[in-house]
Write an enzyme that holds these catalytic residues in place. Sequence first.
Site, PDB file in Angstrom:
ATOM      1  N   GLY A   1      36.781  38.251  47.972  1.00  0.00           N
ATOM      2  CA  GLY A   1      37.352  36.941  47.660  1.00  0.00           C
ATOM      3  C   GLY A   1      37.607  36.138  48.920  1.00  0.00           C
ATOM      4  O   GLY A   1      37.314  36.598  50.026  1.00  0.00           O
TER       5      GLY A   1
ATOM      6  N   GLU B   1      36.750  47.247  43.309  1.00  0.00           N
ATOM      7  CA  GLU B   1      38.084  47.070  43.902  1.00  0.00           C
ATOM      8  C   GLU B   1      39.027  48.156  43.402  1.00  0.00           C
ATOM      9  O   GLU B   1      39.801  48.732  44.174  1.00  0.00           O
ATOM     10  CB  GLU B   1      38.642  45.686  43.541  1.00  0.00           C
ATOM     11  CG  GLU B   1      37.894  44.550  44.225  1.00  0.00           C
ATOM     12  CD  GLU B   1      38.329  43.176  43.772  1.00  0.00           C
ATOM     13  OE1 GLU B   1      37.988  42.207  44.457  1.00  0.00           O
ATOM     14  OE2 GLU B   1      39.003  43.038  42.740  1.00  0.00           O
TER      15      GLU B   1
END
Length: 220
Positions: free
Chosen positions: A30, A104
């Site tokens: 991100g 993640e």
Amino acid sequence: MMSQDDLKRAVAKAAIAHIPVDCIVGVGTGSTANYFIDELARIKHEIRGAVASSEASATRLKEHGIDVLSLNEAGSLPVYVDGADEITRHMHMIKGGGGALTREKIVAAASKKFICVCDSTKLVDVLGKFPLPIEVIPMARSFVARQLVALGGQPRLREGFTTDNGNVILDVLGLKIMNPVELESTLDHIAGVVTNGLFARRAADVLLLGTPEGVKTMTA
Ligand code: 5RP
């Protein structure tokens, strides 16, 4: 006045103080994680390398000349640094806005310490305003969507998006997430769900929150 990007940059910088010398670092995905990768590049001679939670982060790490190892090679990691879409004071999170939730969750699970780096807009009292991302095996898309409707959610297919694992994402609005630990398990038990974006069973250990008054360090 500090922009949201300034706050993200500030927390990315602050996270560097939490990186032990000579370790392999777990790296998230991100825009905030990207700032962290840029900061990590400054101390690249003090670390052994990184495990990335997405192809995008792996590419950025390599562009900086940081060694990228597979999780299988690296084993257990001392620290994982990643952003979130929402986080509570209990350190429960919604993640997956960037679609990297499965890797993640794996890298976070394999790490001793999860350091969440966020600007202050991400801190919420109750999770769920941000649509909850759920990675789904493509053939199960409609079935899983019906199960989510039965749970009170409004699933929307993330159009034109395929995850690094070749799956689709359903973004679910309208779920009342009063008990994130329980809902995380409930969603994981729907056949066809690979991963859901609730990170509550393995919550963050430390939150570095970027505010206009500076970076605040919070723990549960
Ligand atoms: C990606 C994520 C990110 O951590 C989350 O979307 C936050 O991103 P950003 O730092 O760009 O606000 O979970 O899958």
